[in-house]
Design a protein around this motif. Sequence first.
Motif, mmCIF file in Angstrom:
data_model
loop_
_atom_site.group_PDB
_atom_site.id
_atom_site.type_symbol
_atom_site.label_atom_id
_atom_site.label_comp_id
_atom_site.label_asym_id
_atom_site.label_seq_id
_atom_site.Cartn_x
_atom_site.Cartn_y
_atom_site.Cartn_z
ATOM 1 N N LEU A 76 0.831 -1.196 0.000
ATOM 2 C CA LEU A 76 0.000 0.000 0.000
ATOM 3 C C LEU A 76 0.869 1.251 0.000
ATOM 4 C CD1 LEU A 76 -2.690 -0.984 2.679
ATOM 5 C CD2 LEU A 76 -2.890 -1.124 0.187
ATOM 6 N N ASP A 77 0.420 2.257 -0.721
ATOM 7 C CA ASP A 77 1.081 3.562 -0.747
ATOM 8 C C ASP A 77 0.323 4.469 0.214
ATOM 9 O OD1 ASP A 77 2.148 6.051 -1.255
ATOM 10 O OD2 ASP A 77 2.085 5.860 -3.448
ATOM 11 N N GLY A 84 -0.895 12.338 2.644
ATOM 12 C CA GLY A 84 0.222 12.794 3.465
ATOM 13 C C GLY A 84 -0.060 12.842 4.954
ATOM 14 N N ARG A 85 -1.255 12.471 5.385
ATOM 15 C CA ARG A 85 -1.556 12.460 6.818
ATOM 16 C C ARG A 85 -0.739 11.380 7.531
ATOM 17 N NH1 ARG A 85 -6.729 12.626 4.364
ATOM 18 N NH2 ARG A 85 -8.043 14.408 4.938
ATOM 19 N N PRO A 107 -9.566 15.237 11.819
ATOM 20 C CA PRO A 107 -9.464 14.991 10.373
ATOM 21 C C PRO A 107 -8.040 15.056 9.839
ATOM 22 C CG PRO A 107 -11.180 16.615 10.883
ATOM 23 C CD PRO A 107 -10.379 16.421 12.130
ATOM 24 N N SER A 108 -7.103 15.608 10.627
ATOM 25 C CA SER A 108 -5.723 15.717 10.156
ATOM 26 C C SER A 108 -4.952 14.409 10.291
ATOM 27 C CB SER A 108 -4.987 16.809 10.938
ATOM 28 O OG SER A 108 -4.822 16.434 12.300
ATOM 29 N N ALA A 109 -5.535 13.421 10.972
ATOM 30 C CA ALA A 109 -4.874 12.134 11.181
ATOM 31 C C ALA A 109 -5.575 11.056 10.375
ATOM 32 C CB ALA A 109 -4.884 11.769 12.665
ATOM 33 N N LEU A 156 4.045 3.922 10.009
ATOM 34 C CA LEU A 156 2.894 4.140 10.880
ATOM 35 C C LEU A 156 3.223 5.110 12.010
ATOM 36 C CD1 LEU A 156 1.584 0.476 11.245
ATOM 37 C CD2 LEU A 156 0.659 2.285 9.763
ATOM 38 N N ALA A 157 2.282 6.014 12.266
ATOM 39 C CA ALA A 157 2.405 6.942 13.390
ATOM 40 C C ALA A 157 1.804 6.370 14.660
ATOM 41 C CB ALA A 157 1.721 8.263 13.052
#
Length: 276
Positions: A76-77, A84-85, A107-109, A156-157
């Motif tokens: 997965l890209d 870009g989140r 919504p930014s994540a 992953l964050a």
Amino acid sequence: MTSSAPSPQLPASARLSAAPAAYPAPMYPHKATEAQHREQRIRSFQPRRGRMTKAQAGALDRGWERFGHAIDGTPLDLPAMFGGRPVTLEIGFGMGDTTAAMAAADPSAGILAADVHTPGHGNLLQFLERDGSENVRLAAGDAVILLRDMLPDASLAGLRVYFPDPWPKPKHHKRRLLQESFLELVLPRLAPGALVHCATDWEPYAEQMLAVLEASPELENLHREGDGSPWLEPEDHPAGSVPGYAPRPEWRPVTKFERAGLAKGHVVHDVLFRRR
């Protein structure tokens, strides 16, 4: 994709349980592709589809092509998928209410939500449609394959595992998701500073989670001294401290499984770690 309208050739029971053609088949070992199952191993879940409502089937029909991905071994890209989140992987989202609430709150994540339960996918897609959320993608299938074959290192964050199956019988403990072998798979996919957040209302499993995560030198317990649990009575822990466990963060909603556990008198434990 197929139409969400009921097919006149199918009885009502079949119409309610049928998923759209674009939706991947459940990951039964004897039907899986080579990419899905390259070796025989113990799994932490039981593949299931269950009975879908017309609303869930309609949401799958409308939203799967845009928001859904089969766990089939294809890389997965994530930057392209999420604009870009930073992306947190959530394993086992149930019926999707908690996932949808967290997505709407931030919504930014980005949230990559993985599960094997077909009605849950349909239900979560209904919530995303209702809320207009664009920051969630669904993955259908085995999260081990997703981590092993489809996600780049340091991509992953965060990782969230809320109320996984505790497999309470001793002979089934080997099926629990949070084990050393699983952590070895997860750690390379976590970027420095990534958060690992798990929660359970099954105390022996909470102890196992804490022990497995504490044993890794690559993870830091953000509540090593214990900041208490909101579900424990003060007289049980006069200092308000449960070593190693974290209070429920404000950004984690109380889940349906959590409410059910609390109603039975269970104690809920959160653990919160950070990738060094």
